[in-house]
Design a protein around this motif. Structure first.
Motif, PDB file in Angstrom:
ATOM      1  N   ARG A 377       0.898  -1.045   0.075  1.00  0.00           N
ATOM      2  CA  ARG A 377       0.009   0.010   0.029  1.00  0.00           C
ATOM      3  C   ARG A 377       0.853   1.267   0.034  1.00  0.00           C
ATOM      4  NH1 ARG A 377      -4.677  -0.921  -1.780  1.00  0.00           N
ATOM      5  NH2 ARG A 377      -6.587   0.156  -0.713  1.00  0.00           N
ATOM      6  N   CYS A 378       0.509   2.122  -0.835  1.00  0.00           N
ATOM      7  CA  CYS A 378       1.309   3.416  -0.964  1.00  0.00           C
ATOM      8  C   CYS A 378       0.177   4.385  -0.447  1.00  0.00           C
ATOM      9  CB  CYS A 378       1.580   3.618  -2.213  1.00  0.00           C
ATOM     10  SG  CYS A 378       2.771   5.226  -2.541  1.00  0.00           S
ATOM     11  N   VAL A 379       0.837   5.370   0.458  1.00  0.00           N
ATOM     12  CA  VAL A 379       0.219   6.493   1.019  1.00  0.00           C
ATOM     13  C   VAL A 379       0.699   7.882   0.687  1.00  0.00           C
ATOM     14  CG1 VAL A 379      -0.393   7.745   3.419  1.00  0.00           C
ATOM     15  CG2 VAL A 379      -0.572   5.335   2.837  1.00  0.00           C
ATOM     16  N   LEU A 380       0.025   8.819  -0.035  1.00  0.00           N
ATOM     17  CA  LEU A 380       0.205  10.096  -0.152  1.00  0.00           C
ATOM     18  C   LEU A 380       0.244  10.980   1.320  1.00  0.00           C
ATOM     19  CD1 LEU A 380      -1.600  10.631  -3.380  1.00  0.00           C
ATOM     20  CD2 LEU A 380       0.631   9.966  -3.295  1.00  0.00           C
ATOM     21  N   LEU A 381       1.188  11.868   1.374  1.00  0.00           N
ATOM     22  CA  LEU A 381       1.232  12.760   2.588  1.00  0.00           C
ATOM     23  C   LEU A 381       0.998  14.275   2.022  1.00  0.00           C
ATOM     24  CD1 LEU A 381       3.882  11.007   4.583  1.00  0.00           C
ATOM     25  CD2 LEU A 381       1.700  10.854   4.774  1.00  0.00           C
ATOM     26  N   PHE A 382       0.018  15.012   2.442  1.00  0.00           N
ATOM     27  CA  PHE A 382      -0.191  16.443   1.940  1.00  0.00           C
ATOM     28  C   PHE A 382       0.674  17.446   2.917  1.00  0.00           C
ATOM     29  CE2 PHE A 382      -3.281  13.632  -0.059  1.00  0.00           C
ATOM     30  CZ  PHE A 382      -3.778  14.376  -1.084  1.00  0.00           C
TER      31      PHE A 382
END
Length: 382
Positions: A377-382
């Protein structure tokens, strides 16, 4: 990033922020400035802090699942409430929340039924790309931009219906719990709610990505004695074994169809099979991997639009069961925040499912990695 102050003023202004727009399928996402309208009555505007990449997003970008374009995709998100519309009572500015692609209105026959979760207020199987009033809250270059499942988490700010927002523990790490919006409940629920895996059973999981890995965790927690993992990317096998998989199979390295191999190695078929890929071929293979008399197969993956599932109906007569479930059959607002609470109380740990994190502006690089299938799973951080 989570400590950023969020306005508590009434939602009277349009917010200009960055979003990743899919102008069309089979093209890179474009980071653009978008205008996000204030929330209308019953709506919530949210500052997104993190968002997971899901196979459904990938399939949409590849043109396999049909949605209206141009659109802001993303449905596995966590953030902080920026402002609320008139009549909203369950969340307040500053609350940490999860966003759900499947709402829970608490009023329709599905929400009121003890086993139902397919709320009629959002059609995830044939999305319109619009809010309940038939309009959009996003504008870019003077054009209306469509939503995805009423969430659209690939944006620094988004507007969601209150019935699709769940308040969570104020101490929850948003970069970790965003996967509770989709991957974790989808996988856990397939095991605990849909299949009801029993102790000592044999399970086979097709697809060892984020959702498939959550299925593995659920099967192990349910006491399954043998867990067979099936995937064409062998890089996933060490992680799968660490989570509880006892046997790993790569269909490309087998002498016969994988379902025949599973039936042979289990002495008649698995007790429970799970399809977490989203292809009709793997759905049939999972079904045919089940024991002829009492096997249960759960379809989790979303097949390409207009797909047809074809198999011999005689396979059902001896007693096999074919089932499906969306978001693990969890009623989203009332049950999924409790998963976050359990996570915070260390009843389970899903951190290992997140193998990669990227800053939001590198979303296309994140999708390249995701397409290579070398991440869980890949998570984007804002």
């Amino acid at each position: 990033m989570e400590q950023d102050k969020v306005s508590t003023e009434k939602p009277s202004k349009v917010i200009t922020c960055r979003a990743a727009i899919a102008w069309t399928a089979n093209a890179p996402l474009s980071i653009e400035e978008v205008e996000v309208d204030p929330p209308k009555p019953g709506e919530v505007r949210i500052k997104i802090v993190s968002s997971g990449l899901c196979g459904t997003d990938k399939h949409i970008l590849e043109g396999k699942d049909k949605v209206p374009f141009p659109a802001i995709l993303g449905h596995e998100g966590a953030g902080i409430v920026e402002s609320i519309g008139e009549g909203v009572t369950t969340v307040q500015p500053g609350d940490k929340v999860l966003l759900f692609p499947l709402p829970e209105c608490g009023e329709c026959r599905y929400c009121l039924h003890p086993k139902g979760n397919m709320c009629v207020k959002e059609n995830v199987l044939s999305p319109t790309g619009l809010m309940l009033d038939g309009t959009s809250r996003f504008t870019c270059r003077g054009r209306k931009i469509y939503h995805l499942y009423g969430t659209s988490t690939f944006s620094e700010y988004t507007v969601v219906h209150e019935i699709a927002v769940g308040k969570i523990d104020a101490a929850a790490p948003l970069d970790k719990v965003c996967i509770m919006s989709c991957a974790v409940p989808t996988g856990f629920g397939a095991v605990f709610n849909t299949a009801r895996v029993t102790p000592g059973s044999t399970c086979v999981i097709f697809g060892l990505g984020g959702i498939g890995s959550a299925v593995v965790m659920g099967c192990k927690a349910s006491g399954a004695s043998r867990i067979i993992g099936v995937d064409i990317v062998e890089d996933k096998f060490p992680q799968a074994r660490a989570l509880g998989v006892t046997d790993c199979l790569n269909p490309r390295n087998l002498k016969g169809p994988v379902q025949e191999v599973v039936v042979e190695m289990t002495g008649g078929g698995a007790d429970f099979a799970f399809e977490a890929v989203g292809l009709t071929d793997t759905m049939v293979a999972a079904f045919e991997s089940c024991h002829v008399s009492y096997g249960v197969c759960v379809i989790i993956g979303v097949a390409p639009s207009d797909s047809k599932l074809s198999f011999d109906p005689l396979m059902l007569l001896p007693g096999r069961t074919l089932k499906g479930g969306t978001l693990g059959e969890y009623k989203t607002r009332s049950r999924i925040p409790k998963l976050v609470t359990d996570y915070m109380q260390r009843k389970f740990n899903t951190d290992s499912l997140i193998t990669h994190q990227f800053p939001f502006e590198k979303i296309n690089k994140a999708f390249e990695l995701f397409r290579s299938e070398h991440c869980i799973r890949c998570v984007l951080l804002f």
